[in-house]
Design an enzyme around this catalytic site. Structure first.
Site, PDB file in Angstrom:
ATOM      1  N   PHE A  11       0.814  -1.208   0.000  1.00  0.00           N
ATOM      2  CA  PHE A  11       0.000   0.000   0.000  1.00  0.00           C
ATOM      3  C   PHE A  11       0.855   1.268   0.000  1.00  0.00           C
ATOM      4  O   PHE A  11       0.742   2.114  -0.894  1.00  0.00           O
ATOM      5  CB  PHE A  11      -0.932  -0.046   1.216  1.00  0.00           C
ATOM      6  CG  PHE A  11      -1.582   1.247   1.583  1.00  0.00           C
ATOM      7  CD1 PHE A  11      -2.245   2.019   0.637  1.00  0.00           C
ATOM      8  CD2 PHE A  11      -1.547   1.704   2.902  1.00  0.00           C
ATOM      9  CE1 PHE A  11      -2.853   3.215   0.988  1.00  0.00           C
ATOM     10  CE2 PHE A  11      -2.152   2.889   3.261  1.00  0.00           C
ATOM     11  CZ  PHE A  11      -2.800   3.647   2.309  1.00  0.00           C
ATOM     12  N   ALA A  74       8.879  -3.098   4.347  1.00  0.00           N
ATOM     13  CA  ALA A  74       8.350  -4.456   4.538  1.00  0.00           C
ATOM     14  C   ALA A  74       8.103  -4.713   6.015  1.00  0.00           C
ATOM     15  O   ALA A  74       9.011  -4.606   6.844  1.00  0.00           O
ATOM     16  CB  ALA A  74       9.347  -5.477   3.985  1.00  0.00           C
ATOM     17  N   TYR A 177       2.879  -5.289  17.936  1.00  0.00           N
ATOM     18  CA  TYR A 177       3.271  -4.538  16.743  1.00  0.00           C
ATOM     19  C   TYR A 177       4.117  -3.324  17.119  1.00  0.00           C
ATOM     20  O   TYR A 177       5.187  -3.081  16.539  1.00  0.00           O
ATOM     21  CB  TYR A 177       2.029  -4.105  15.959  1.00  0.00           C
ATOM     22  CG  TYR A 177       2.325  -3.129  14.855  1.00  0.00           C
ATOM     23  CD1 TYR A 177       3.137  -3.483  13.780  1.00  0.00           C
ATOM     24  CD2 TYR A 177       1.801  -1.828  14.883  1.00  0.00           C
ATOM     25  CE1 TYR A 177       3.425  -2.573  12.768  1.00  0.00           C
ATOM     26  CE2 TYR A 177       2.074  -0.933  13.871  1.00  0.00           C
ATOM     27  CZ  TYR A 177       2.889  -1.308  12.812  1.00  0.00           C
ATOM     28  OH  TYR A 177       3.173  -0.404  11.820  1.00  0.00           O
TER      29      TYR A 177
END
Length: 351
Positions: A11, A74, A177
């Protein structure tokens, strides 16, 4: 300049490839094309593309031949499905970054721009009218279940005023995360010190825009709302919709990366420089859902009171340093960007 863009088919990465090409650079893409980021047939950018995982050291070494700088996008993103995702997050984000940096050291590639995230701060800045600047801890599940969403002063229990976070604020990642994104920064800083390299971490805010992945567990809230509208369903807004965020358009983020790549070579060696990367204009999650629904033609959002442990209440940051140092400024306004996003294609949607 020949620039390797890891995750360059994704994206944000694909928009960076476009921005680099527009500025006369030669981007080359390395992307594993993982289903979490590509729920449908991959949409490859107009550039040299290598289908490989950033954890594959041999593939990364080959991709670095002739490269002068790296733009590292990435990563696994979002909160995922639960703590069971932790090994994959650490593998993709931190092991992948370590492999990339080791290969850059061997290839003597000295300039890096890293996709950072504002989630490393945890909760945003808060001020108590009695005690000044305070740092509330994680919100308790019992409070959230009772609809008490606002953090309170840890000293007096009174309401707080949210503000903007600077790059110098303490970090306090609240989920897996966020922890991996902070670890990426530490790895980049260690690489820079060890090799004399130059690293820039752009701490993205809530990036949205055309080409977002559809609503997988790894997509952002903007994608969830946009996907619901596409199905003819009302966007489901968690908590009371009052969570403050900074929604920044993907083209603005791509431009920030291109500018940072060009500026990195003139920065001091052996350093990591961090920049908040947001629009500078906070909005609530509820406002974003309403703007999308209105531009799409409904249905109107539904505020559910649901919550996710690990989410923070307010996180908006001061992005002026990026403008002052590198001359970057977000150009896509909230209303304009949401109107475009409301009718644009999502990644994985049928043509």
């Amino acid at each position: 300049m020949r620039v390797l863009v890891t995750g360059g088919a994704g994206f944000i990465g694909s928009q960076i490839v476009t921005a680099l090409s527009a500025r006369g650079h030669d981007p080359v893409v390395l992307d594993a094309l993982l289903p979490a980021a590509h729920p449908g047939p991959p949409q490859l950018p107009d550039a040299e593309c290598l289908h490989a995982d950033v954890r594959d050291r041999a593939a990364v070494a080959g991709a670095l031949r002739g490269v002068e700088a790296v733009c590292h996008q990435a990563a696994m993103v979002g909160l995922g499905t639960g703590f069971s995702d932790a090994p994959e997050y650490v593998s993709c984000n931190d092991q992948g970054t370590a492999v990339l940096l080791a290969a850059m050291a061997e290839a003597a590639v000295s300039d890096l721009v890293l996709a950072g995230s504002m989630v490393v701060y945890g909760e945003g800045r808060y001020d108590c009218h009695r005690h000044g600047r305070v740092r509330p801890g994680p919100r308790a599940a019992a409070d959230l279940a009772a609809g008490r969403f606002e953090p309170l002063c840890p000293r007096c229990g009174e309401e707080l005023s949210p503000g903007l976070v600077s790059e110098d604020a303490p970090v306090d990642p609240r989920n897996v995360y966020a922890t991996t994104k902070l670890a990426q920064e530490h790895l980049a800083a260690a690489w820079a010190r060890s090799t004399g390299g130059r690293a820039v971490a752009l701490r993205y805010h809530n990036v949205y825009g055309p080409g977002m992945p559809r609503d997988t567990p790894y997509a952002g809230v903007a994608s969830f709302f946009r996907s619901a509208l596409e199905r003819g369903e009302a966007p489901r807004v968690f908590e009371d919709g009052g969570q403050r965020r900074d929604f920044v358009h993907v083209r603005d983020v791509a431009e920030a990366n291109a500018i940072a790549i060009e500026a990195a070579h003139g920065m001091g060696t052996g350093t990591l420089t961090t920049y908040n990367t947001g629009s500078g204009t906070p909005h609530t999650v509820g406002e974003m859902a309403s703007a999308l629904a209105a531009a799409h033609g409904g249905p109107a959002p539904v505020v559910t009171g649901e919550f996710r442990l690990g989410d923070v209440r307010h996180i908006t940051a001061d992005s002026r340093r990026l403008g002052a140092d590198l001359g970057w400024k977000a150009r896509v306004g909230f209303a304009e960007g949401m109107a475009e996003f409301a009718t644009s294609r999502l990644r994985g949607a049928a043509c």
